[in-house]
Each structure stands twice: as structure tokens, then as C-alpha cells.
Write a protein that holds these residues in place. Structure first.
Motif, PDB file in Angstrom:
ATOM      1  N   PHE A  10      95.222  -5.125 111.363  1.00 52.88           N
ATOM      2  CA  PHE A  10      96.251  -4.095 111.407  1.00 52.88           C
ATOM      3  C   PHE A  10      95.801  -2.978 112.341  1.00 52.88           C
ATOM      4  O   PHE A  10      94.705  -2.439 112.183  1.00 52.88           O
ATOM      5  N   ASP A  11      96.636  -2.663 113.326  1.00 46.32           N
ATOM      6  CA  ASP A  11      96.393  -1.481 114.154  1.00 46.32           C
ATOM      7  C   ASP A  11      96.778  -0.290 113.302  1.00 46.32           C
ATOM      8  O   ASP A  11      97.927  -0.191 112.837  1.00 46.32           O
ATOM      9  N   THR A  12      95.822   0.592 113.075  1.00 50.10           N
ATOM     10  CA  THR A  12      96.024   1.701 112.162  1.00 50.10           C
ATOM     11  C   THR A  12      95.990   3.018 112.933  1.00 50.10           C
ATOM     12  O   THR A  12      95.043   3.298 113.664  1.00 50.10           O
ATOM     13  N   PHE A  13      97.050   3.791 112.755  1.00 44.31           N
ATOM     14  CA  PHE A  13      97.203   5.079 113.430  1.00 44.31           C
ATOM     15  C   PHE A  13      97.177   6.180 112.377  1.00 44.31           C
ATOM     16  O   PHE A  13      97.151   5.890 111.181  1.00 44.31           O
ATOM     17  N   ASP A  14      97.200   7.433 112.795  1.00 42.56           N
ATOM     18  CA  ASP A  14      97.192   8.536 111.832  1.00 42.56           C
ATOM     19  C   ASP A  14      98.403   8.495 110.901  1.00 42.56           C
ATOM     20  O   ASP A  14      98.306   8.877 109.740  1.00 42.56           O
ATOM     21  N   ARG A  17     100.564   2.060 109.943  1.00 42.27           N
ATOM     22  CA  ARG A  17      99.760   0.866 110.192  1.00 42.27           C
ATOM     23  C   ARG A  17     100.724  -0.275 110.490  1.00 42.27           C
ATOM     24  O   ARG A  17     101.793  -0.370 109.903  1.00 42.27           O
ATOM     25  N   GLN A  18     100.337  -1.144 111.447  1.00 42.22           N
ATOM     26  CA  GLN A  18     101.196  -2.273 111.806  1.00 42.22           C
ATOM     27  C   GLN A  18     100.333  -3.480 112.127  1.00 42.22           C
ATOM     28  O   GLN A  18      99.192  -3.334 112.568  1.00 42.22           O
ATOM     29  N   GLU A  89      95.461 -12.468 103.121  1.00 40.87           N
ATOM     30  CA  GLU A  89      95.189 -11.368 102.203  1.00 40.87           C
ATOM     31  C   GLU A  89      94.078 -10.487 102.754  1.00 40.87           C
ATOM     32  O   GLU A  89      93.285 -10.909 103.577  1.00 40.87           O
ATOM     33  N   GLY A  90      94.045  -9.266 102.235  1.00 38.02           N
ATOM     34  CA  GLY A  90      93.054  -8.322 102.718  1.00 38.02           C
ATOM     35  C   GLY A  90      93.399  -7.910 104.132  1.00 38.02           C
ATOM     36  O   GLY A  90      94.565  -7.847 104.506  1.00 38.02           O
ATOM     37  N   GLY A  91      92.402  -7.668 104.908  1.00 36.05           N
ATOM     38  CA  GLY A  91      92.661  -7.345 106.295  1.00 36.05           C
ATOM     39  C   GLY A  91      91.634  -6.409 106.878  1.00 36.05           C
ATOM     40  O   GLY A  91      90.804  -5.834 106.177  1.00 36.05           O
ATOM     41  N   TYR A  92      91.698  -6.294 108.161  1.00 40.70           N
ATOM     42  CA  TYR A  92      90.813  -5.439 108.943  1.00 40.70           C
ATOM     43  C   TYR A  92      91.698  -4.374 109.574  1.00 40.70           C
ATOM     44  O   TYR A  92      92.620  -4.690 110.325  1.00 40.70           O
ATOM     45  N   CYS A  93      91.437  -3.119 109.248  1.00 36.28           N
ATOM     46  CA  CYS A  93      92.206  -2.008 109.813  1.00 36.28           C
ATOM     47  C   CYS A  93      91.457  -1.477 111.025  1.00 36.28           C
ATOM     48  O   CYS A  93      90.358  -0.938 110.897  1.00 36.28           O
TER      49      CYS A  93
END
Length: 186
Positions: A10-14, A17-18, A89-93
Motif C-alpha cells: 500500500f502506498d501510504t500518504f499523510d 492509503r491506496q 492479508e496484512g500488507g506492507y505500507c
């Protein structure tokens, strides 16, 4: 036997997240990569967000002193893979900061040239080039022509533009020498 288990990314921004656009698809599950080597093109080439079978990575060092060293490791693993499993399941941000090293347009991005040269040497030394030439070539095209020339160099800081011509020449020379027919890569 599964060689790699990959987490969703997931690309995580302030503010949100997407799901990342660049990650291995779930369709990789169940494919015997030895019988279907074309499926290797689907595997995202980064070393993070993955769990590895230890025997695969014991003798594969990360190049020291270079950015994009995970690209070297991930690309050099490809010919060894027989089965990859993508979990849901889970994921890497992956936190996206404007000031991160990978987002910065600086001369460290040119380390990718050295990384691609090392990948080519490793494939040649291990006898992988004959069977995996198109795959190795695709990685060089994606990383040098698309990522460096197409994205990063287009936005390089004015004070670093003097290196642009040198980098362009190095990339063109490398592609001509190692992958002379790269423009025909499907």
C-alpha cells in the motif's frame, strides 16, 4: 515448495492509503515458474515486502554503497524461482514522503546504471543470459529507460543537469552493448 511469499503493498500518504500500482498480481499463485518462465515478467522486482526461502538468498549479497541494491538482489533471484505466492492479508505500507531518497532527483539515481551492469555480469557469469535475456533486458529497459530517463531525469534539479548528458550516454552505451535489440523487446 514456495520460494517467496509476497505481501500486498500500500502506498501510504499523510491523508490516505491506496494499493500500489506496482506489485506482483495474485494470478502468480500456483504457477510453476520452471514450466512457465514467461510468468517471471509478472513478479515485482524489489526485495522488500517479501519472505524468502533462506537457501535462495544465502549466497546473494546486496551490493554495498549503491542505491537500488534491492533491485539487484530481486532480479538475480528470478532465475532461481519455481513458485511465488501472493497473500491477500496484512500488507506492507510504503510511506510516500516528498523528501525521501527515492523521490529525490539527485545523482544517486544513476546508481541504477551500475546495478544493471552488475545484473548483466551476474546473469552472464551464471549462464542465465541465453534463457533469460528478454527478462533481464526488460528489467534494464524499465529501470533505466523508463524510471531514470523517463521519470527522474525529466525532473532533475537544474544544478544537476550537467550529469544528465553523461547519464544518458552511459545508459545508451550500456543498452547498445548488452542489449542491442532492446527496442524489439515485447
Amino acid at each position: 515448495q514456495i520460494d517467496i511469499v509476497e505481501l500486498p503493498i500500500f502506498d501510504t500518504f499523510d491523508t490516505h492509503r491506496q494499493p500500489s500500482a506496482y506489485q506482483t498480481p495474485n494470478s502468480i499463485n500456483g504457477i510453476d515458474l520452471e514450466k512457465e518462465p514467461a510468468a517471471l515478467f509478472q513478479i515485482a522486482v524489489y526485495a522488500w515486502a517479501k519472505l524468502y526461502r533462506r537457501a535462495l538468498i544465502e549466497d546473494l549479497p546486496f551490493p554495498k554503497g549503491l542505491m537500488h541494491e534491492d533491485n539487484y538482489v530481486a532480479t538475480c533471484l528470478l532465475p532461481k524461482l519455481r513458485q511465488v505466492h501472493k497473500v491477500n492479508e496484512g500488507g506492507y505500507c510504503y510511506y510516500q514522503r516528498q523528501t525521501s531518497i527515492t523521490a529525490a532527483y539527485n545523482t544517486n539515481m544513476y546508481d541504477m546504471i551500475a546495478v544493471q551492469q552488475e545484473i548483466y555480469k551476474t546473469y552472464a557469469q551464471k549462464g542465465y543470459l541465453a534463457q533469460y535475456r528478454l527478462l533481464c533486458e526488460k528489467m534494464a529497459i524499465r529501470n533505466l529507460c523508463v524510471a531514470i530517463l523517463g521519470k527522474k531525469m525529466a525532473n532533475i534539479k537544474p544544478e544537476l543537469r550537467y550529469t544528465r548528458k553523461e547519464a544518458y550516454s552511459s545508459i545508451v552505451s550500456f543498452m547498445k552493448e548488452c542489449y542491442p535489440d532492446w527496442r524489439n523487446n515485447p
